[in-house]
Design a protein around this motif. Structure first.
Motif, PDB file in Angstrom:
ATOM      1  N   GLU A  64       0.828  -1.206   0.000  1.00  0.00           N
ATOM      2  CA  GLU A  64       0.000   0.000   0.000  1.00  0.00           C
ATOM      3  C   GLU A  64       0.862   1.256   0.000  1.00  0.00           C
TER       4      GLU A  64
ATOM      5  N   TYR B 185     -11.065  -2.051  -2.473  1.00  0.00           N
ATOM      6  CA  TYR B 185     -11.513  -1.978  -1.084  1.00  0.00           C
ATOM      7  C   TYR B 185     -12.131  -3.324  -0.716  1.00  0.00           C
TER       8      TYR B 185
ATOM      9  N   GLY C 164      -8.836  -0.460   2.866  1.00  0.00           N
ATOM     10  CA  GLY C 164      -8.403   0.105   1.607  1.00  0.00           C
ATOM     11  C   GLY C 164      -8.268   1.614   1.730  1.00  0.00           C
TER      12      GLY C 164
ATOM     13  N   ALA D 213      -6.296  -0.211  -1.523  1.00  0.00           N
ATOM     14  CA  ALA D 213      -5.203  -1.165  -1.617  1.00  0.00           C
ATOM     15  C   ALA D 213      -5.014  -1.561  -3.077  1.00  0.00           C
TER      16      ALA D 213
END
Length: 311
Positions: free
Chosen positions: A63, A109, A216, A218
């Protein structure tokens, strides 16, 4: 040669952040995001806690690398040397180009929604699915179970309608019994406000009874996970022989041979297509004795949304 775990590939070749535990190996068209520590000669069995910690650390590192460009995430525990990175990129260039086009500007997400099962009958006593039951003199457990199951299906449909209205694709992930939804959605980065609105609308269905978890943004690993495998010299020769080709190879010759083989022996279509993938990758590498060929996997079949569902 030392091998390192390949985390992801990205078309970005600059502006990647410095992150402890990661290193970057630049190819001609993509950059490999790799572990800084080499593969251990001997790995001991890990506890569940250790595996979960490692997975969370890997996810956090991925991420942190998202901003410069889309990440094509690789399956865990794939190790490769620095010297083989460019060969992997070259062999799989058309696939990587398609994934970059598909994932540019997109994020994933994960949305998990559970309900308070103990309070369902109180909250939805007057719902269309349950109110008729409470008018009867006698209610059997099976009647109640059917009513709750019908109610559950309606709520799941409402939740998915809110999510599919903003997302390009939705994938169902394994769910616990008390979960109404455990899904990954793919959407444009700019649609984050729409996601917030959708979550608010879902929460409004039963604010005190729904437990909503959002993970998220992500990388879109649930939708496109790179799965490389080693193809050795014997497999390469078998593929070339099956297609009736001679070295040196060209991608144009491989395409023609593939079409002819499919026409003559359609019963071997899957093997012919795999041989063509191997031969085309070999042509791109020009006389490699082995190669890494990538497939793409997803956690589930992506569900069609919006007008596609209606159609």
């Amino acid at each position: 040669m030392k091998n390192f775990e390949l985390y992801a590939l990205t078309p970005a070749t600059s502006n990647l952040p410095r992150i402890e535990g990661l290193q970057y190996v630049c190819g001609l068209t993509h950059t490999a995001i790799m572990s800084a520590a080499p593969q251990k000669v001997l790995t001991l069995p890990q506890s569940r806690k250790q595996l979960l910690t490692a997975a969370a650390q890997r996810q956090a590192r991925l991420e942190a690398c998202m901003d410069p460009g889309p990440l094509i995430v690789c399956r865990p525990q794939f190790f490769i040397s620095h010297e083989d990175v460019q060969a992997l990129i070259s062999a799989n260039r058309p696939l990587l180009d398609r994934l970059v086009a598909r994932l540019t500007g997109k994020v994933q997400y994960q949305i998990t929604i559970s309900w308070n099962e103990a309070a369902v009958l109180t909250k939805f006593r007057d719902s269309a699915e349950l109110k008729r039951l409470f008018r009867k003199r006698h209610i059997t457990p099976s009647m109640l179970a059917r009513g709750v199951s019908t109610l559950r299906q309606r709520l799941v449909s409402e939740i998915e309608a809110h999510l599919s209205g903003i997302s390009d694709q939705m994938i169902h992930l394994p769910a616990m019994p008390d979960m109404l939804c455990n899904a990954a959605i793919l959407l444009e980065r700019a649609q984050n406000p729409q996601l917030d609105n959708a979550i608010e609308a879902i929460d409004a269905i039963w604010t005190e009874g729904f437990r909503i978890k959002q993970i998220g943004p992500a990388p879109a690993a649930s939708f496109a996970l790179l799965d490389p495998s080693l193809v050795d010299a014997d497999e390469i020769e078998a593929a070339i022989r099956h297609l009736g080709l001679q070295k040196p190879l060209s991608e144009e010759a491989v395409t023609r041979a593939r079409q002819e083989a499919l026409r003559q022996a359609p019963q071997h279509a899957n093997y012919t297509k795999r041989c063509a993938e191997i031969a085309a990758a070999t042509a791109r590498l020009d006389a490699e004795a082995r190669l890494f060929l990538c497939d793409v996997t997803a956690e589930d079949q992506a569900r069609l949304t919006n007008l596609q569902q209606v159609a």
